[in-house]
Every structure is written in C-alpha cells, then in structure tokens.
Design an enzyme around this catalytic site. Structure first.
Site, PDB file in Angstrom:
ATOM      1  N   SER A   1     -12.382  -3.284   1.920  1.00 43.50           N
ATOM      2  CA  SER A   1     -12.485  -2.700   3.380  1.00 43.50           C
ATOM      3  C   SER A   1     -13.877  -2.740   3.519  1.00 43.50           C
ATOM      4  CB  SER A   1     -11.723  -1.433   3.219  1.00 43.50           C
ATOM      5  OG  SER A   1     -10.347  -1.545   3.176  1.00 43.50           O
TER       6      SER A   1
ATOM      7  N   ARG B   1       0.713  -1.531  -0.016  1.00 46.52           N
ATOM      8  CA  ARG B   1      -0.017   0.007  -0.079  1.00 46.52           C
ATOM      9  C   ARG B   1       0.791   1.252   0.040  1.00 46.52           C
ATOM     10  NH1 ARG B   1      -4.675   0.492   4.348  1.00 46.52           N
ATOM     11  NH2 ARG B   1      -3.169   0.977   5.701  1.00 46.52           N
TER      12      ARG B   1
ATOM     13  N   LYS C   1      -5.361   5.800   8.846  1.00 48.34           N
ATOM     14  CA  LYS C   1      -6.687   6.121   8.458  1.00 48.34           C
ATOM     15  C   LYS C   1      -7.009   7.201   9.302  1.00 48.34           C
ATOM     16  CE  LYS C   1      -7.566   2.961   5.338  1.00 48.34           C
ATOM     17  NZ  LYS C   1      -7.656   2.950   3.924  1.00 48.34           N
TER      18      LYS C   1
END
Length: 280
Positions: free
Chosen positions: A107, A38, A136
């Site tokens: 997700s 990621r 996040k």
C-alpha cells in the site's frame, strides 16, 4: 499482475448474511481477475479456513489469490502472494520468507512511498485511498492527483483503491489508472456479478486492452458487457431475472424459457431482456 484489471478485496461487513465464498464467486463470475482476503477481525483459525476456501475458488477461476498482512496464512494455503501496508513487515524480510516467486503488493499513499516500493522489489502497489472510504476510516484521500503521478512515473503495476464506485471510476481511469481495486462498491452491492461486470466494462472500454479470454463480450439491452455466463439461462440469472416474467431475444430471435440453459452465448451476441411488470 500485469494482466489484472479488476482487483476485488473481501469485506464481509458489507454483506451480512451471505458467505464470503458466495459473494466472491459472484465477483469472479462477473470478471474479477484478482482476489484479496482481508479480514482483520477473524482469528487465525477462522482466517485460515476462509483462505483455503478462497484459494480453491480462485484456482477454479484461474485468478491470483492474495492474503492481506499474514505471510504464514499465505504460505499455509499456498496463496499467490501477500499485500502489506506501510506499517507491516518490511518488504525485504517478506521477500526472504516468501521467496522470489510469490507476489508482494504494498500500500502506498504518496509518490515517495511508491518509488521506495518499486526500488525495493514490490510486484505491484496500491495507490490510495483515492477517495474517502469506510475501509480506511480517518485516512486522508490522496485524490486522483496521486493516481496521475503514479501513472506518469511508476513502471510496476499499480491498482487505484479507496472509495471507488461506478459513479467516480471514470475520473480515476481518466487520471491514468488502468487497474481498479474495489471493496464495498462490489461486495456490498445488491447484484455483485452485475456490478463487477459494469466495473470491468468501464475499465476495458477506457483502456481498450486485452481481457481474460474466458469472458464473453455481448450486448445486453443495447449495452456492451463482459460475462462468464456461457448460456442464456446463466446470463438471465446473473441479472436476477430468472424468476421474473420476461421474454429473451438472442440475435433477434425469441428463446423459449425451457431452452435458456441449452442456448449457448457467443462473442458479440446481442441479447434483449424484456421484463414485463404488473399490468405491462
């Protein structure tokens, strides 16, 4: 994904000065059994280079390799699959592009999203963020209540993710998770291999399930751990003690330093690492 227990996601901002390949290989040696790339900041060319490096590395350790967001990169590097968020390409379109064999993870942040992902054919879902997390920022934590909901209802594999550390992982496992995903707690730790091993030991201890057959279960200083170290030298190095003044005992017998690399470990071995500090 059924066999995955500890899913590690890259996070290069947590290990400045160290390459992603170096850190992820340490996680793989510690027992990580799924890796996701990621990187939302890199250019496509940079991302592709990292993807190819991690693809080669994960093949060597025989674990699935997932690319976050980018289907084209996943296809180009022959990744095992992709992971998509709620705002990304719809699952059906991703499946059309990737075909039936590649893994698609989604997700989810509530049970309705989980139900939809399962109905639409996701191979696994992420459940989180369980706790507030820097990866996040601004997203509300779903708490372990959602983990319990998913455990009670969702039949495809799910990984609990978000702010999970060695201090709170037991709460997540108690809530019903059998697969844990971690980013900063592992890739940002001082000893990635040892931290990964500690996570895996906690997961396996809770589930009492089968693990990767390449891992050895040994007892180190009274604590049961899982390791890919094949000999005493590799084990000592994984604890970053190879340059220290230590004595190693294997099953009650002292192993001389010049014999560490030739002394093989076996399942259920008992190892004592006695570290002498100044004056001791």
């Amino acid at each position: 994904m059924n066999d995955v227990r500890l899913y590690v996601i890259t996070g290069e901002n947590y290990h400045p000065g160290r390459s992603v390949a170096e850190v992820i290989e340490e996680a793989l040696r510690g027992g990580a059994d799924c890796i996701q790339l990621r990187d939302k900041e890199a250019s496509k060319a940079e991302l592709m280079e990292k993807a190819q490096t991690l693809r080669e590395l994960t093949r060597r350790y025989n674990v699935p390799f997932i690319v976050n967001d980018y289907l084209d990169v996943a296809l180009a590097c022959d990744a095992d699959g992709v992971h998509l968020g709620q705002e990304d390409l719809p699952l059906a379109e991703a499946r059309r592009i990737l075909g039936p064999d590649r893994i698609i993870g989604i997700s989810t942040h509530n049970i309705d999203q989980a139900r939809t992902a399962q109905k639409d054919g996701a191979d696994y879902i992420g459940v989180g963020p369980v706790f507030p997390t820097g990866t996040k920022p601004g997203r509300a934590a779903v708490t372990t209540s959602y983990v319990s909901e998913a455990a009670a209802e969702i039949t495809i594999p799910f990984v609990a993710i978000g702010g999970i550390t060695l201090d709170n992982v037991d709460h997540v496992l108690q809530a019903g998770a059998s697969r844990i995903c971690a980013v900063s707690a592992i890739v940002g730790s001082r000893n990635v291999e040892a931290t990964t091993r500690d996570f895996l030991s906690r997961i396996v201890s809770r589930s009492n399930g089968a693990i990767d057959s390449s891992l050895l279960r040994v007892t180190v200083n009274g604590k049961q751990v899982f390791t890919r170290s094949q000999n005493v030298g590799q084990l000592v190095q994984s604890y970053e003690l190879h340059n220290k003044r230590i004595v190693v005992e294997l099953d009650g017998a002292v192993v001389n330093r010049d014999e560490w690399d030739q002394t093989q470990l076996r399942h259920e071995a008992v190892v004592e690492l006695v570290h002498f500090v100044a004056g001791g």
